[in-house]
Design a protein around this motif. Structure first.
Motif, PDB file in Angstrom:
ATOM      1  N   GLY A 148      25.326  75.172  28.934  1.00  0.00           N
ATOM      2  CA  GLY A 148      26.749  75.500  29.066  1.00  0.00           C
ATOM      3  C   GLY A 148      27.549  75.412  27.777  1.00  0.00           C
ATOM      4  O   GLY A 148      28.770  75.325  27.792  1.00  0.00           O
ATOM      5  N   LYS A 149      26.857  75.422  26.617  1.00  0.00           N
ATOM      6  CA  LYS A 149      27.568  75.375  25.330  1.00  0.00           C
ATOM      7  C   LYS A 149      27.809  76.794  24.825  1.00  0.00           C
ATOM      8  O   LYS A 149      27.187  77.757  25.285  1.00  0.00           O
ATOM      9  CB  LYS A 149      26.748  74.594  24.294  1.00  0.00           C
ATOM     10  CG  LYS A 149      26.480  73.151  24.682  1.00  0.00           C
ATOM     11  CD  LYS A 149      27.651  72.262  24.402  1.00  0.00           C
ATOM     12  CE  LYS A 149      27.335  70.821  24.762  1.00  0.00           C
ATOM     13  NZ  LYS A 149      28.475  69.935  24.582  1.00  0.00           N
ATOM     14  N   SER A 150      28.680  76.906  23.846  1.00  0.00           N
ATOM     15  CA  SER A 150      29.009  78.199  23.252  1.00  0.00           C
ATOM     16  C   SER A 150      28.710  78.106  21.748  1.00  0.00           C
ATOM     17  O   SER A 150      28.954  77.051  21.145  1.00  0.00           O
ATOM     18  CB  SER A 150      30.491  78.475  23.505  1.00  0.00           C
ATOM     19  OG  SER A 150      30.945  79.566  22.749  1.00  0.00           O
TER      20      SER A 150
ATOM     21  N   GLU B 278      22.187  78.827  20.994  1.00  0.00           N
ATOM     22  CA  GLU B 278      22.001  78.237  19.657  1.00  0.00           C
ATOM     23  C   GLU B 278      22.370  79.284  18.596  1.00  0.00           C
ATOM     24  O   GLU B 278      21.692  80.316  18.446  1.00  0.00           O
ATOM     25  CB  GLU B 278      20.569  77.729  19.415  1.00  0.00           C
ATOM     26  CG  GLU B 278      20.227  76.486  20.224  1.00  0.00           C
ATOM     27  CD  GLU B 278      21.045  75.255  19.826  1.00  0.00           C
ATOM     28  OE1 GLU B 278      21.456  75.154  18.654  1.00  0.00           O
ATOM     29  OE2 GLU B 278      21.284  74.406  20.696  1.00  0.00           O
ATOM     30  N   SER B 279      23.411  78.989  17.825  1.00  0.00           N
ATOM     31  CA  SER B 279      23.949  80.013  16.933  1.00  0.00           C
ATOM     32  C   SER B 279      22.937  80.548  15.921  1.00  0.00           C
ATOM     33  O   SER B 279      22.917  81.753  15.652  1.00  0.00           O
ATOM     34  CB  SER B 279      25.241  79.545  16.258  1.00  0.00           C
ATOM     35  OG  SER B 279      25.163  78.233  15.823  1.00  0.00           O
ATOM     36  N   ALA B 280      22.071  79.705  15.376  1.00  0.00           N
ATOM     37  CA  ALA B 280      21.105  80.217  14.396  1.00  0.00           C
ATOM     38  C   ALA B 280      20.087  81.151  15.070  1.00  0.00           C
ATOM     39  O   ALA B 280      19.706  82.183  14.497  1.00  0.00           O
ATOM     40  CB  ALA B 280      20.391  79.066  13.701  1.00  0.00           C
TER      41      ALA B 280
ATOM     42  N   GLY C 110      39.635  68.871  24.950  1.00  0.00           N
ATOM     43  CA  GLY C 110      38.880  69.408  23.809  1.00  0.00           C
ATOM     44  C   GLY C 110      37.568  70.062  24.208  1.00  0.00           C
ATOM     45  O   GLY C 110      36.920  70.709  23.387  1.00  0.00           O
ATOM     46  N   LEU C 111      37.158  69.914  25.459  1.00  0.00           N
ATOM     47  CA  LEU C 111      35.876  70.479  25.890  1.00  0.00           C
ATOM     48  C   LEU C 111      36.085  71.867  26.511  1.00  0.00           C
ATOM     49  O   LEU C 111      37.218  72.337  26.640  1.00  0.00           O
ATOM     50  CB  LEU C 111      35.210  69.530  26.896  1.00  0.00           C
ATOM     51  CG  LEU C 111      34.872  68.144  26.334  1.00  0.00           C
ATOM     52  CD1 LEU C 111      34.300  67.248  27.422  1.00  0.00           C
ATOM     53  CD2 LEU C 111      33.895  68.245  25.162  1.00  0.00           C
ATOM     54  N   ALA C 112      34.982  72.475  26.909  1.00  0.00           N
ATOM     55  CA  ALA C 112      35.071  73.782  27.559  1.00  0.00           C
ATOM     56  C   ALA C 112      35.536  73.588  29.003  1.00  0.00           C
ATOM     57  O   ALA C 112      35.015  72.700  29.702  1.00  0.00           O
ATOM     58  CB  ALA C 112      33.708  74.452  27.532  1.00  0.00           C
TER      59      ALA C 112
END
Ligand SMILES: N[C@@H](CCC(=O)N[C@@H](CS)C(=O)NCC(=O)O)C(=O)O
Length: 234
Positions: free
Chosen positions: A60-62, A74-76, A45-47
């Motif tokens: 390292g997040k999307s 950060e999406s915002a 479930g992870l990248a």
């Protein structure tokens, strides 16, 4: 207010079934060209590590974007950057004081309220120690954690009870735009789609206005183009 001065040179780092759909959707709404670096999730479930190695951040997040030599995560924050740089008419992030404050309120709530409460449930499901009584304890725990999610959804339901199509009303916006989609719908859209799809605290209740709003925004052409280009599915 900033006016468009630069040529976009945007790469979007996109993990499958993730919040990154917000940014693909926003880029499509603004008709901005972008390169896509994407990956499906690994079996856990992870990248996948190979994908993380390509993302130019420590975390390292999307989603992440690179625009020329600028990297934003950060999406915002990405949404605000793209609107401030490439949306001079304030179509997605209104210029008028009240509408802008309300748009930002939802953009903050999408992660800081809705996702944080819903993810508590998802993480409990993932991490709860396996034991003979695990499912009983987990059910009890979910019931407790659901109170926050339901309270959040009740707030959204009440806001949408006047039948509006989009979250931010622009009555005071002197710029001649009718009420329309904004970055608030885009940020909140993923949070709500995710909460409903994973049934995170939603059992035993329903939010018809929230469902109506979600149906409407996810039928927009730009959303559909983003889904087709990225292969997004929850
Ligand atoms: N608050 C961040 C959250 C970013 C985040 O947690 N992204 C998830 C996908 S929805 C991720 O990259 N997960 C992959 C992993 O942890 O391996 C945002 O709004 O962008």
């Amino acid at each position: 207010m900033s006016r468009q001065t630069r040529t976009p040179d945007i790469t979007l780092f996109f993990l499958g079934a993730s919040r990154a759909i917000r940014i693909a959707w926003l880029l499509e709404e603004l008709n901005l060209p972008y390169r896509l670096v994407s990956s499906a999730r690994a079996a856990n479930g992870l990248a996948p590590e190979e994908f993380k190695a390509q993302i130019p951040t420590r975390l390292g997040k999307s989603p992440v974007i690179r625009d020329g030599d600028l990297v934003v995560q950060e999406s915002a924050a990405i949404a605000e950057y793209l609107c401030e740089t490439y949306d001079p008419r304030g179509r997605l992030l209104p210029h008028e004081r009240k509408a802008r404050a309300k748009a930002r309120e939802w953009m903050a709530a999408a992660e800081g309220t809705f996702m944080i409460h819903a993810l508590a449930i998802l993480y409990a499901r993932w991490r709860f120690p396996k034991s003979a009584n695990a499912s009983k304890y987990l059910r009890e725990m979910e019931k407790g954690l659901a109170a926050n999610v339901q309270n959040d959804l009740n707030w959204l339901e009440a806001e949408l009870a006047d039948g509006r199509e989009y979250l931010v009303s622009r009555d005071d916006d002197g710029e001649g735009e009718d009420d329309g989609v904004s970055a608030a719908d885009i940020l909140m859209g993923f949070s709500i789609e995710f909460i409903f799809a994973r049934r995170l605290g939603t059992d035993g209740a329903d939010w018809p206005n929230v469902r109506r709003w979600l149906r409407g925004i996810t039928h927009r052409e730009a959303y559909i183009r983003a889904v087709e280009r990225t292969g997004y599915s929850l």
